[in-house]
Design an enzyme around this catalytic site. Structure first.
Site, mmCIF file in Angstrom:
data_model
loop_
_atom_site.group_PDB
_atom_site.id
_atom_site.type_symbol
_atom_site.label_atom_id
_atom_site.label_comp_id
_atom_site.label_asym_id
_atom_site.label_seq_id
_atom_site.Cartn_x
_atom_site.Cartn_y
_atom_site.Cartn_z
ATOM 1 N N GLY A 100 -9.311 7.202 -4.501
ATOM 2 C CA GLY A 100 -7.985 6.667 -4.216
ATOM 3 C C GLY A 100 -8.026 5.162 -4.032
ATOM 4 O O GLY A 100 -8.966 4.621 -3.434
ATOM 5 N N THR A 115 4.950 3.859 2.786
ATOM 6 C CA THR A 115 4.544 2.641 2.095
ATOM 7 C C THR A 115 4.491 1.514 3.119
ATOM 8 O O THR A 115 5.478 1.237 3.806
ATOM 9 C CB THR A 115 5.543 2.275 0.974
ATOM 10 O OG1 THR A 115 5.500 3.298 -0.031
ATOM 11 C CG2 THR A 115 5.184 0.932 0.347
ATOM 12 N N ASP A 166 -6.364 3.281 -2.083
ATOM 13 C CA ASP A 166 -6.389 2.881 -0.671
ATOM 14 C C ASP A 166 -7.788 2.979 -0.085
ATOM 15 O O ASP A 166 -8.190 2.155 0.755
ATOM 16 C CB ASP A 166 -5.405 3.733 0.135
ATOM 17 C CG ASP A 166 -5.649 5.236 -0.017
ATOM 18 O OD1 ASP A 166 -6.279 5.650 -1.009
ATOM 19 O OD2 ASP A 166 -5.192 5.992 0.861
ATOM 20 N N GLY A 207 1.361 5.106 0.079
ATOM 21 C CA GLY A 207 0.765 6.396 0.399
ATOM 22 C C GLY A 207 1.703 7.533 0.026
ATOM 23 O O GLY A 207 2.837 7.312 -0.402
ATOM 24 N N ASP A 260 0.855 -1.184 0.000
ATOM 25 C CA ASP A 260 0.000 0.000 0.000
ATOM 26 C C ASP A 260 0.890 1.233 0.000
ATOM 27 O O ASP A 260 1.581 1.513 0.986
ATOM 28 C CB ASP A 260 -0.924 0.008 1.216
ATOM 29 C CG ASP A 260 -1.716 1.299 1.327
ATOM 30 O OD1 ASP A 260 -2.219 1.770 0.294
ATOM 31 O OD2 ASP A 260 -1.820 1.841 2.447
#
Length: 263
Positions: free
Chosen positions: A111, A12, A113, A8, A6
Site C-alpha cells: 500500500g 482522507t 501509505d 485511506g 493521504d
C-alpha cells in the site's frame, strides 16, 4: 506551497506545507465516487477558510489505497492547481524511496501509505523499527537496520471490530471509543466494550511488536515502534511497546518523498 494528500479507505488526511511547516490539516471521509470537480468544490472552501490561495500551491503529492480516488485527485491537481512546478506525484514502489528497498515477493502489492510511513519513520530513526498504523485496518510494517522493507501484518481495525459487534449481535450497541475505562473489568455493557477494545488492542500491539521485533533484529532487545493513524493517541496508553505516536507521520513522509522526487 506543497499540498499533500493521504487517501485511506475510511478517511482522507491532507495538509498544506509552507516554509517546511504544515500550516493546515484536514481529515475528511473518503467517498470513492468523488470526482475531481467535487474535490475542487470541497477543498477550495477549505483553502478559503484557512486563508490559503490555491494559486500559491506549487507542488502536489498523493498516496492512495483507493484507485478511483487516486485518479480523481490527480485530475484535480492537473485541472485546478494551475501553478504546479512539477507534474502531480502519486506514490508507488517505483518512485525514489530515499534508499528504501522493498524486499517482499511482489513490491507492487505494498500500500502507498505503508511505503510513505516507512520512509518517514526511517528519516526519524535511521535504525530498525516497526510502524503501527491505526486505520480501517491495523497494519504493522517492518524495516530492518539495512533500510529494507521486509513486509508486515494486517489486522481488522478498531472501527471494523466495533461494527462487527453491533451488526452480528442482538444487544450490543454501536459506539465510539471516547472514554477511558475506570477498570479493566467492565461493569456495564458499554464499559465492557470500551475495556475490551482498548486493553485488547493494546495487548495485540504488544504481542505483535514482540514477535515481529525478534524477526527484524534477533539480537536486539527492543526494536523502536511508532504509531500513526486516527486511533494512535487513543491506544498509546494501553500498549507498552509503542514508543511514540505521530498522526502526521504519513504527511511528513509525503513531504519527504516529494522533495526527493522533484530534485
Amino acid at each position: 506551497m506543497l499540498f499533500t494528500v493521504d487517501v485511506g479507505n475510511s478517511h482522507t488526511v491532507s495538509g498544506v506545507v509552507h516554509n517546511d511547516k504544515f500550516i493546515a490539516n484536514w481529515r475528511l471521509q473518503s467517498n470513492q465516487d468523488r470526482t475531481a470537480d467535487e474535490l475542487a468544490i470541497r477543498y477550495n472552501a477549505l483553502f478559503q477558510m484557512a486563508n490559503i490561495d490555491p494559486r500559491q500551491i506549487t507542488g502536489f503529492i498523493v498516496s492512495s489505497v483507493v484507485p478511483t480516488l487516486e485518479t480523481s485527485w490527480l485530475n484535480f491537481a492537473i485541472s485546478y492547481l494551475v501553478e504546479l512546478k512539477h507534474p502531480p506525484l502519486a506514490v508507488n514502489h517505483l518512485l525514489d524511496l530515499a534508499g528504501l528497498t522493498i524486499k517482499i515477493e511482489n513490491p507492487a502489492e505494498v500500500g502507498a501509505d505503508r511505503i510513505v510511513n516507512a520512509v518517514a519513520a526511517w528519516d526519524r530513526f535511521h535504525s530498525a523499527f516497526i510502524v503501527v498504523d491505526f486505520g480501517t485496518a491495523i497494519t504493522f510494517d517492518c524495516i530492518n537496520a539495512q533500510h529494507e522493507y521486509l513486509g508486515g501484518t494486517i489486522h481488522p481495525g478498531i472501527g471494523i471490530s466495533l461494527d462487527a459487534l453491533a451488526s452480528r449481535t442482538a444487544k450490543l450497541p454501536r459506539l465510539d471509543i471516547d472514554v477511558t475505562p475506570e477498570n479493566p473489568i467492565g461493569t456495564t455493557t458499554v464499559k465492557a466494550i470500551h475495556s475490551g477494545m482498548l486493553y485488547g488492542f493494546g495487548g495485540l500491539i504488544d504481542r505483535m511488536t514482540a514477535i515481529l521485533g525478534k524477526e527484524i533484529a534477533p539480537e536486539q532487545e527492543k526494536v523502536q515502534t511508532i504509531a500513526t493513524g486516527g486511533m494512535a493517541d487513543v491506544i498509546l496508553p494501553y500498549a507498552n511497546s509503542l514508543d511514540i505516536a505521530d498522526k502526521q507521520l504519513t504527511l511528513l513522509g509525503l513531504k519527504h518523498l516529494y522533495a526527493i522526487n522533484t530534485k
